[in-house]
Design a protein around this motif. Sequence first.
Motif, mmCIF file in Angstrom:
data_model
loop_
_atom_site.group_PDB
_atom_site.id
_atom_site.type_symbol
_atom_site.label_atom_id
_atom_site.label_comp_id
_atom_site.label_asym_id
_atom_site.label_seq_id
_atom_site.Cartn_x
_atom_site.Cartn_y
_atom_site.Cartn_z
ATOM 1 N N VAL A 86 -2.659 2.133 -5.900
ATOM 2 C CA VAL A 86 -3.319 1.871 -4.540
ATOM 3 C C VAL A 86 -4.605 2.453 -4.440
ATOM 4 N N ASN A 87 -5.470 1.978 -3.853
ATOM 5 C CA ASN A 87 -6.791 2.639 -3.924
ATOM 6 C C ASN A 87 -7.167 2.714 -2.481
ATOM 7 N N GLU A 114 -3.277 6.276 -9.829
ATOM 8 C CA GLU A 114 -4.151 6.259 -8.685
ATOM 9 C C GLU A 114 -5.780 6.508 -9.001
ATOM 10 N N PRO A 145 0.898 -1.226 -0.147
ATOM 11 C CA PRO A 145 -0.019 0.052 0.145
ATOM 12 C C PRO A 145 0.889 1.442 -0.094
ATOM 13 N N ASN A 146 2.112 1.175 0.404
ATOM 14 C CA ASN A 146 3.159 2.340 0.562
ATOM 15 C C ASN A 146 3.720 2.576 -0.915
ATOM 16 N N LEU A 179 4.967 10.097 -3.095
ATOM 17 C CA LEU A 179 4.622 9.275 -2.229
ATOM 18 C C LEU A 179 4.823 9.528 -0.714
ATOM 19 N N SER A 233 -5.106 1.625 0.880
ATOM 20 C CA SER A 233 -4.052 2.636 1.155
ATOM 21 C C SER A 233 -4.224 2.857 2.642
ATOM 22 N N GLN A 234 -3.051 3.715 3.144
ATOM 23 C CA GLN A 234 -2.825 3.712 4.663
ATOM 24 C C GLN A 234 -2.264 4.985 4.791
ATOM 25 N N ARG A 290 -1.190 8.740 2.561
ATOM 26 C CA ARG A 290 -1.859 8.324 1.440
ATOM 27 C C ARG A 290 -3.274 8.181 1.447
ATOM 28 N N TRP A 291 -3.639 7.365 2.357
ATOM 29 C CA TRP A 291 -5.326 7.138 2.418
ATOM 30 C C TRP A 291 -5.582 8.674 2.792
#
Length: 518
Positions: A115-116, A313, A109-110, A292, A120-121, A124-125
């Motif tokens: 990543v959605n 993305e 996820p990084n 990122l 994501s976390q 970024r989330w």
Amino acid sequence: MAIIFLAILTSIIGVLSFYLWTWSYWKRRGIAGPSGYPILGSALEMLSSENPPYLQLKEWTKQYGKVYGITEGLSRTLVISDPDLVQEVFVKQYDNFFGRKLNPIQGDPNKDKRVNLFSSQGHRWKRLRTISSPTFSNNSLRKLKTTVEECAVELLRHIEQHTDGGQPIDLLDFYQEFTLDVIGRIAMGQTDSQMFKNPLLPYVRAVFGEPRKGLFLSGSLAPWIGPILRMVMFSLPNIVKNPAVHVIRHTSNAVEQRVKLRMADEKAGIDPGEPQDFIDLFLDAKSDDVELENNEDFTKAGVKVTRQLTTEEIVGQCFVFLIAGFDTTALSLSYSSFLLATHPKVQKKLQEEIDRECADPEVTFDQLSKLKYMECVIKETLRMYPLGALANSRCCMRATKIGNYEIDEGTNILCDTWTLHSDKSIWGEDAEEFKPERWESGDEHFYQKGGYIPFGLGPRQCIGMRLAYMEEKLLLSHILRKYTLEVCNKTQIPLKLIGSRTTQPESVWLNLTPRDDN
């Protein structure tokens, strides 16, 4: 040769010891739980479609209590159904649990370019969530209402054709056609109805079908293989046939076509105007050089968000909205219809409310908010058949303590939602009964207790919740104004539940009988 043999033997013993050490992790910490198989742990049970894993969790909870541990290869998961611990993980200690439990096949996820919002976390989330949130505001939903209603009317036309002569229909199939049509039109630039002729439907259905156990087991046993398997799937789609890859490619093509169209319009001096769908919304935030983010210092408060997305993305967001918007709403509609058909008094009361509040052919956005009893029916359905149990998981990003339990970094937390939603200490002795009236006095106390999480809880609560409610209210209003749902000789009572990613009915065969009072 002897030295080489000894080195190989030592390596094998070392690797096996490491796997067995992980397999015995919870036992060494004094936490009960199913042991499963050496090295594999409970991985096979968590991939079964015939015995849905979220129902298996419920059985394990009966055996081991509201807190227990399982392993899946090298993955360690603490399963909880204690509402206080749920509040602790999902709300109070969100800064320590801002990631989700993921399979390595889903990508890092990084680092994953696509990543959605679901996987994501951290920072970024937060960026993806902030950019996506306006899509689901009341103002945006009001604009989308007409499109959703057009899809509802189109489905009604197909229902009329298929029920002519009193034939029963499998409503699960019809609802899947409806939800894919809605999400295709509001998210993917689809300009007309593709109901019952959408070539994408088999692939989207297959995403939620029987999992490829070998693929997922490989990722669980050797996480470093995940990126390799992912690369092979995308590089050789005709050899390693994966429905998700096909859907992602379809999404990528839709985004690429929209980019070309907008570039052509820009050269011609045509203003793009208001966003027409999710692709437009995300393209308005497009940038080719988004850096990122590093999540080491992430907290939910005080985060400055750059409102930009890369093209990859954008593809990721459209893909996850397509998949999530298709399955969960179709399942909720299916379960609601089954419960209404098997509880005719509830259905009659709901029809009376619809007749009273939605007298005109068109159901307006404001009328939907007046359907209070329908909201009770939907909430009670989601209590009895929670859909997004997979999303009710977190990964411990920093070592911490919840209740009396020390949680190591990297440990997953998974909520046993089915047990939580039928806990008699929260819902009363009638917890197993379908009783929409329990919601008429308000629902805040259920949420505050951490006992009701059909759309998750805390900052990562499902972003599409209000869209799902609107779709379901609109379609049920149109159907129940014209028909009464009734069981038939094909109706499974109780429903046979299957599925690994979501828990779904095998079928929902019902009669739709035209109402005499219409």
